[in-house]
Scaffold this active site. Structure first.
Site, mmCIF file in Angstrom:
data_model
loop_
_atom_site.group_PDB
_atom_site.id
_atom_site.type_symbol
_atom_site.label_atom_id
_atom_site.label_comp_id
_atom_site.label_asym_id
_atom_site.label_seq_id
_atom_site.Cartn_x
_atom_site.Cartn_y
_atom_site.Cartn_z
ATOM 1 N N GLY A 36 19.912 -30.063 17.991
ATOM 2 C CA GLY A 36 20.003 -28.650 17.618
ATOM 3 C C GLY A 36 20.789 -27.814 18.612
ATOM 4 O O GLY A 36 20.722 -26.590 18.597
ATOM 5 N N TYR A 67 25.534 -34.116 8.085
ATOM 6 C CA TYR A 67 26.902 -34.544 7.769
ATOM 7 C C TYR A 67 27.479 -33.716 6.628
ATOM 8 O O TYR A 67 28.644 -33.318 6.656
ATOM 9 C CB TYR A 67 26.935 -36.026 7.415
ATOM 10 C CG TYR A 67 26.616 -36.931 8.580
ATOM 11 C CD1 TYR A 67 25.617 -37.887 8.490
ATOM 12 C CD2 TYR A 67 27.314 -36.827 9.785
ATOM 13 C CE1 TYR A 67 25.321 -38.717 9.565
ATOM 14 C CE2 TYR A 67 27.018 -37.647 10.859
ATOM 15 C CZ TYR A 67 26.012 -38.590 10.748
ATOM 16 O OH TYR A 67 25.720 -39.397 11.806
ATOM 17 N N GLU A 103 30.377 -46.183 14.096
ATOM 18 C CA GLU A 103 29.274 -47.122 13.921
ATOM 19 C C GLU A 103 27.921 -46.466 14.233
ATOM 20 O O GLU A 103 26.948 -46.686 13.517
ATOM 21 C CB GLU A 103 29.519 -48.337 14.833
ATOM 22 C CG GLU A 103 28.364 -49.268 15.059
ATOM 23 C CD GLU A 103 27.928 -50.051 13.824
ATOM 24 O OE1 GLU A 103 28.644 -50.041 12.807
ATOM 25 O OE2 GLU A 103 26.842 -50.675 13.863
ATOM 26 N N TYR A 116 24.212 -40.726 17.959
ATOM 27 C CA TYR A 116 22.808 -40.533 18.335
ATOM 28 C C TYR A 116 22.703 -39.510 19.448
ATOM 29 O O TYR A 116 23.482 -39.509 20.397
ATOM 30 C CB TYR A 116 22.209 -41.864 18.809
ATOM 31 C CG TYR A 116 20.788 -41.743 19.333
ATOM 32 C CD1 TYR A 116 20.521 -41.776 20.700
ATOM 33 C CD2 TYR A 116 19.711 -41.597 18.455
ATOM 34 C CE1 TYR A 116 19.225 -41.660 21.183
ATOM 35 C CE2 TYR A 116 18.413 -41.492 18.930
ATOM 36 C CZ TYR A 116 18.170 -41.523 20.282
ATOM 37 O OH TYR A 116 16.884 -41.414 20.753
#
Lengths: 175, 173
Positions: free
Chosen positions: A101, A139, A91, A94
């Site tokens: 990085g 992604y 869901e 974060y």
């Protein structure tokens, strides 16, 4: 940078609620967030939780200027595909901007994949906004596929009323 | 035509499997179907079910040409929105072609909304293939918003080797 990934506990809900708001602000939808810290505690840490969470933590020496050591999270739950069986749905993913990085986002997502596969899941599904190029690139670099682009899946939603208030008993035709 | 919507029982899995295949053929993705009737039974009718299911049943006198009285189903599960809270996700909604246009699809979807209400869900979510304009129109008529078209939400997925590789890179506990 040292960091650790672990299962979220009840005490983490305050920081998770903070980071949910930070993510919503980034996605330009903070006015849509209705879930509170208390909701997270009830919904995620009761007998039949709606979700599971993992948090990323750094040592005290690397805490933020506001004093936070919990600097990333992922929320996920088990779902189902009538074609493939058990799936896991992520869901939220974060990491606070100043900690990006450094492999933390990938570590969180990998952990969700590992936990999902341990539970018998063969798919990890999630959604991303099309303007969020940084996330889409991230992604794609990990090897995911965009099933909206490749297969034409559209996400559809019926919104009910506020939690605890009247929800339509039937889905009525719009006039 | 009279029909009844009821919670699926383990014995219904054979009919639900049949209709999952019919739906997959309609969506031109029958090669993607990997699970069996036994897996449906195991995952849906155990102590910790992964999904719930409602079926639509007609009386014997309205049975299909092949003798089926279970003519539609909806398969759903509960998820979570960090913005809105508990959500119900409709994985499949299907009515056999000869029984469409009689309110059965709406009846099944309404049942999911009702069940969702009991669980304090504030949202019902589903996905539809973009070429399936008939279904898109049906859901929009029922009040759904196309979040992909209106807000740009894309559905992403890891499976197969990509999922294996990602999981293998998880930090050690």
């Amino acid at each position: 940078m040292d960091f650790s990934i672990r299962a979220a506990n009840l005490e983490d809900c305050k920081d998770i609620a903070r980071m949910i708001m930070e993510l919503a602000e980034y996605e330009k939808v903070s006015e849509h967030v209705k879930v509170t810290q208390k909701d997270l505690e009830q919904d995620g840490f009761s007998k039949n939780p709606f979700f599971h969470g993992i948090v990323a933590e750094v040592p005290e020496a690397q805490r933020t200027k506001d004093g936070h050591v919990k600097i990333g999270y992922a929320l996920y739950f088990l779902s189902y595909s009538s074609w493939k069986g058990r799936c896991v749905y992520m869901e939220d993913l974060y990491v606070m901007p100043e900690f990006r990085g450094k492999g933390i986002g990938k570590a969180l997502m990998s952990k969700v994949a590992q936990l999902g596969m341990a539970a018998g899941c063969t798919q990890l599904n999630f959604t991303v906004l099309d303007w969020n190029k940084a996330s889409l690139d991230f992604y794609a670099a990990q090897g995911c596929s965009d099933v909206t682009a490749s297969l034409g899946y559209h996400v559809m939603r019926c919104e009910g009323a506020e939690r605890g208030e009247a929800w339509p008993n039937t889905i009525e035709d719009r006039q | 035509m009279d029909f009844k919507i009821r919670a699926a029982k383990q014995e219904d899995c054979k009919e639900i499997s049949r209709m999952i295949i019919e739906l997959a053929v309609f969506e031109k993705m029958q090669d993607q179907l990997k699970i069996s009737t036994q897996e449906l039974e195991r995952n849906g009718f155990c102590s910790n079910p992964r999904f719930e299911c409602q079926v639509a049943e007609v009386s014997e006198e309205h049975k299909s040409s092949q003798g089926y009285t279970v003519v539609g189903f909806v398969l759903y599960y509960y998820t979570y929105s960090t913005w809105m809270g508990p959500t119900v996700c409709m994985e499949d909604l299907y009515v056999m072609p000869e029984y469409r246009g009689k309110g059965i699809g709406k009846g099944l979807m309404s049942k999911v909304a009702q069940v969702g209400k009991e669980k304090e869900c504030t949202r019902l979510q589903l996905t539809v293939l973009d070429w399936n304009t008939r279904s898109l129109d049906f859901y929009i008529m029922k009040g759904a918003r196309d979040m992909t078209a209106s807000e740009g939400w894309l559905a992403l997925r890891f499976d197969g080797e990509a999922l294996d590789k990602l999981a293998a890179e998880a930090p050690k506990d």
